[in-house]
Enzyme design. Structure first.
Site, PDB file in Angstrom:
ATOM      1  CD  GLU A  36      -0.002  -9.060  -1.303  1.00  0.00           C
ATOM      2  OE1 GLU A  36       0.940  -8.608  -1.307  1.00  0.00           O
ATOM      3  OE2 GLU A  36      -0.569 -10.110  -1.873  1.00  0.00           O
ATOM      4  CE1 TYR A  40       7.240  -4.913   6.695  1.00  0.00           C
ATOM      5  CE2 TYR A  40       6.500  -2.318   6.318  1.00  0.00           C
ATOM      6  CZ  TYR A  40       6.275  -3.991   5.939  1.00  0.00           C
ATOM      7  OH  TYR A  40       5.764  -4.177   4.967  1.00  0.00           O
ATOM      8  N   GLY A  97       0.951  -1.243  -0.120  1.00  0.00           N
ATOM      9  CA  GLY A  97       0.012  -0.017  -0.036  1.00  0.00           C
ATOM     10  C   GLY A  97       0.795   1.290   0.131  1.00  0.00           C
ATOM     11  CE1 TYR A 127      15.007  -1.971   5.157  1.00  0.00           C
ATOM     12  CE2 TYR A 127      13.915  -1.484   7.134  1.00  0.00           C
ATOM     13  CZ  TYR A 127      14.243  -2.386   6.307  1.00  0.00           C
ATOM     14  OH  TYR A 127      13.734  -3.721   6.222  1.00  0.00           O
ATOM     15  NE  ARG A 144       6.070   1.691   4.697  1.00  0.00           N
ATOM     16  CZ  ARG A 144       7.545   1.394   4.962  1.00  0.00           C
ATOM     17  NH1 ARG A 144       8.054   1.704   6.241  1.00  0.00           N
ATOM     18  NH2 ARG A 144       8.382   0.508   4.461  1.00  0.00           N
ATOM     19  NE  ARG A 166      10.640   0.836   8.696  1.00  0.00           N
ATOM     20  CZ  ARG A 166      10.805   2.025   8.130  1.00  0.00           C
ATOM     21  NH1 ARG A 166      10.867   3.224   9.098  1.00  0.00           N
ATOM     22  NH2 ARG A 166      10.968   2.220   6.859  1.00  0.00           N
ATOM     23  CB  CYS A 226      28.072  -3.643  21.875  1.00  0.00           C
ATOM     24  SG  CYS A 226      29.108  -3.187  23.323  1.00  0.00           S
TER      25      CYS A 226
END
Ligand code: LLP
Length: 413
Positions: free
Chosen positions: A277, A374, A234, A320, A280, A316, A346
């Site tokens: 589908e 996520y 989506g 990313y 997010r 995340r 660490c």
């Protein structure tokens, strides 16, 4: 609904929860979840045969999955484990599609016995599914994942339909794949495509829909009539919350792809079912990660807010370079110092937010926004950190523990 105002409005309840459950903890808001689903149904209601299969990978907390099931949302599952969850909550097999570029025999067996759609990802998989289905005497219901070679203009790591991608059958080979499947005892139901995630422009969706429509029309001419067209994930979401987000609305998406599907229906002289589908945009902004400030550190070069959550809880930012807005629930005033909000792992890349103007003191509670998708689903036990609790604030403002914080005993099992 403005998510920041919403969180601040729930500040007291959140701080109360933490006294009991400690940090780090994921908190989800049912009200926002419902609103997110409704936005899709509203935008697509003019298309009678619209269906949503929520991408379980975004968040498979079983209560979230149950809420979505009750809202008539099916499931896009990508592993035997996700399939197990869909079965466990009694989703109808018609509402489940099993996609993966590497399906285990266990997963295929489970999907065949359940009777959901198996979304075939490659030529060899046609033979594998044929073989396993013969062994257990089941007729597979199938679709094909097609790689349409579309650039989604998103982060490289979450682009899935570019030509070098590991996913799907190249669109130039689609006809051959369907013809081969036509020689097997398969029920051929549909076509699937997913070009990437956090997409903020309409053009990639339009290009995808056009390429898929062309294949469906060609298949129709070859005597293969598909029941559904699944255009994958989506909308992207606004992580910035500073007024600069220029993404798509639900109506933009509907207005972009519905005319293409309606045109396809004219060629076919029947209406296909349109499936999306989203992951997010269903759960992303419904969840926040709460983390406590352990200490403030000022070095000659940089200043840090040391928090008790790290990329074991939310990967995340490290994976990313994703931006998540961070709010101090105890003090929302903007300070004049600039900090990196550091996780407690660490690893140098364990920074939840870089260059933030946040005023914070030891024991303050920070809310990392838009962590519902996520987030927990990508958690790990790195550095032997127990997984955080997951808590739902229900529509009627009740606090429901969905998952207890993992105990240290789990680490030594
Ligand atoms: N369908 C399929 C086949 C997918 O692979 C995905 C996401 C979706 C649906 C849902 O897409 P969405 O609506 O969420 O954009 N971990 C990354 C995102 C990976 C997405 C992979 N596929 C992140 O945190 O940004």
């Amino acid at each position: 609904m403005n998510i920041i105002t919403y969180i601040i409005r729930h500040k007291e309840i959140l701080l109360e929860i933490l006294e009991k459950f400690r940090t780090p903890a994921y908190i989800y808001f049912e009200e926002i979840l419902q609103e997110n689903v409704q936005k899709y149904f509203d935008a697509f209601k003019r298309y009678g045969k619209f269906k949503m299969m929520y991408a379980y990978k975004a968040n498979t907390n079983i209560e979230i999955c149950k809420i979505l099931k009750n809202l008539n949302v099916g499931a896009d599952v990508v592993s035997a484990g996700e399939l197990h969850i869909a079965k466990h909550i009694n989703l109808n097999s018609r509402d489940v599609i099993f996609t993966s570029n590497g399906k285990t025999d266990e997963g295929i067996d489970s999907a065949l016995n359940f009777g959901c759609t198996i979304n075939i990802d490659g030529f060899e998989e046609i033979e594998i599914i044929d073989e396993i289905s013969k062994q257990i005497n089941k007729r597979p219901k199938v679709s094909f994942r097609i790689n349409p070679e579309v650039n989604p203009h998103t982060h490289d790591k979450i682009a899935t339909g570019v030509k070098e991608s590991k996913f799907g059958i190249n669109f130039k080979e689609a006809l051959n794949a369907y013809k081969l499947a036509g020689q097997k005892n398969f029920e051929i139901l549909g076509i699937h495509c997913h070009i990437g995630s956090q997409i903020t422009e309409i053009e990639p969706f339009v290009e995808e829909a056009k390429k898929i429509s062309k294949i469906v029309t060609d298949l129709h001419k070859a005597g293969i009539n598909l029941k559904f067209v699944d255009l994958g994930g989506g909308l992207g979401i606004d992580y910035l919350h500073n007024g600069s987000y220029n993404g798509l609305s639900h109506n933009d998406l509907a207005n972009g792809i519905l005319p293409i599907v309606e045109n396809l229906n004219k060629n076919l002289r029947y209406d296909v079912e349109l499936i999306l589908e989203p992951g997010r945009s269903i759960v992303g902004n419904t969840g926040i990660l709460l983390t406590k400030v352990l200490s403030i550190k000022r070095t000659p070069y940089k200043k840090f807010i040391n928090a008790d959550a790290g990329f074991n809880d939310l990967i995340r930012p490290a994976m990313y370079d994703a931006y998540h807005k961070i709010l101090n629930l105890n003090d929302q005033s903007e300070g004049d110092e600039i900090f990196d909000v550091a996780g407690n792992l660490c690893e140098s890349c364990d920074i939840l937010g870089r260059g933030r103007k946040i005023k914070a003191n030891r024991n303050d509670i920070l809310a990392v926004l838009d962590a519902g998708a996520y987030g927990f689903s990508m958690c790990s036990n790195y550095n032997s950190m127990p997984k955080p609790a997951e808590i739902l604030i229900t529509k009627d403002k009740k606090v429901k523990v969905l998952r207890e914080r993992e105990k240290f005993s789990a680490l030594i099992k």
